[in-house]
Write an enzyme that holds these catalytic residues in place. Structure first.
Site, PDB file in Angstrom:
ATOM      1  N   ASP A  10       0.864  -1.168   0.000  1.00  0.00           N
ATOM      2  CA  ASP A  10       0.000   0.000   0.000  1.00  0.00           C
ATOM      3  C   ASP A  10       0.914   1.236   0.000  1.00  0.00           C
ATOM      4  O   ASP A  10       2.118   1.134   0.259  1.00  0.00           O
ATOM      5  CB  ASP A  10      -0.890  -0.047   1.249  1.00  0.00           C
ATOM      6  CG  ASP A  10      -1.756   1.182   1.400  1.00  0.00           C
ATOM      7  OD1 ASP A  10      -2.387   1.592   0.401  1.00  0.00           O
ATOM      8  OD2 ASP A  10      -1.795   1.750   2.505  1.00  0.00           O
ATOM      9  N   ASP A  12      -0.186   5.178   1.016  1.00  0.00           N
ATOM     10  CA  ASP A  12      -0.451   6.079   2.147  1.00  0.00           C
ATOM     11  C   ASP A  12      -0.557   5.287   3.447  1.00  0.00           C
ATOM     12  O   ASP A  12      -1.336   4.341   3.549  1.00  0.00           O
ATOM     13  CB  ASP A  12      -1.753   6.847   1.917  1.00  0.00           C
ATOM     14  CG  ASP A  12      -1.709   7.704   0.668  1.00  0.00           C
ATOM     15  OD1 ASP A  12      -1.013   8.720   0.678  1.00  0.00           O
ATOM     16  OD2 ASP A  12      -2.382   7.344  -0.320  1.00  0.00           O
ATOM     17  N   ASP A 188      -1.486  -0.753   5.964  1.00  0.00           N
ATOM     18  CA  ASP A 188      -1.750  -0.211   7.299  1.00  0.00           C
ATOM     19  C   ASP A 188      -3.216  -0.257   7.693  1.00  0.00           C
ATOM     20  O   ASP A 188      -3.587   0.264   8.747  1.00  0.00           O
ATOM     21  CB  ASP A 188      -1.277   1.248   7.370  1.00  0.00           C
ATOM     22  CG  ASP A 188      -2.167   2.180   6.558  1.00  0.00           C
ATOM     23  OD1 ASP A 188      -2.730   3.131   7.133  1.00  0.00           O
ATOM     24  OD2 ASP A 188      -2.322   1.945   5.342  1.00  0.00           O
TER      25      ASP A 188
END
Length: 236
Positions: A10, A12, A188
């Site tokens: 991922d 961000d 995240d």
């Protein structure tokens, strides 16, 4: 477990700390739309499902642009303003998280044949530009964003496409096709973990990112608290 042969990251909250620039861009959009600003902690909780959903949530609209009213002129104006503002200001405060570049360099040095890619719900243009500007692009054979496919994570289409492309590269290198346990989705949030599970891959969660509570609820296979832990946590 087998040593990974492809790592899908991922962006961000995993590779880059972009929350302040995203929050500032949302508040600029709200000001343009004549609405009061929101606290950065509130806006940060809306990040992870792409630009359209981020804007909708900031406007107090719980709908889903993908299945809702994409022709709504007010919403379209808000999304366009946010994206235009963010394209200009996306690097005002954004940096890679501590340890990210060192870990990627260590993995590449020790295991040069491991494939790495980015799969984000951020629009692909800003994603690729951020990776170029922050020195991340050379590590990745592909970078797909939220507008690269008709659907976004946690729909598995993007990850399935990366796996297919990786297998094509491995075939060219006369290497065997990937097994699910040789693929790791790294992120995240619960969105990333669900995406990995839908493709039967291993998952690694980064608690230092934007959505630690949702991440923990999703129970990834591996948890790390700092990007410097990636090589050891992955057995690399």
């Amino acid at each position: 477990m087998p040593v990974p042969r492809i790592l899908v990251f991922d962006l961000d909250g995993t590779l880059i700390d972009s929350s302040l620039d995203l929050c500032n861009s949302i508040n600029a959009m709200l000001a343009h739309m004549g609405k009061p600003p929101l606290p950065t902690s509130v806006i940060a909780s809306y990040i992870g499902d792409g630009a359209a959903m981020l804007v909708r949530r900031a406007l107090g609209d719980p709908g889903d642009l993908d299945s809702g009213t994409p022709d709504d002129s007010t919403l379209r104006t808000a999304i366009d303003y946010f994206i235009a503002w963010y394209r200009i200001h996306k690097l005002d405060n954004t940096t890679t998280y501590p340890g990210v570049l060192a870990s990627l360099e260590a993995i590449r040095a020790r295991h040069p044949h491991i494939l790495m890619a980015v799969l984000t719900n951020k629009p692909v243009g800003p994603s690729r530009e951020l990776c170029r500007q922050l020195g991340l692009a050379p590590f990745f054979f592909q970078n797909y964003g939220g507008d690269s496919f008709p659907t976004k994570k946690p729909d598995p289409k993007g990850l399935e496409t990366l796996i297919t492309e990786a297998n094509d590269l491995l075939t060219q290198r006369s290497e065997p096709a990937l097994q699910p346990t040789e693929i790791v989705m790294i992120g995240d949030s619960d969105v990333d973990i669900i995406t990995g599970r839908r493709c039967n891959t291993r998952t690694l969660g980064c608690t230092f990112g934007i959505n630690p509570h949702a991440l923990l609820a999703a129970s990834p296979d591996i948890l790390v608290h700092h990007a410097a832990e990636w090589p050891a946590a992955l057995g690399l």
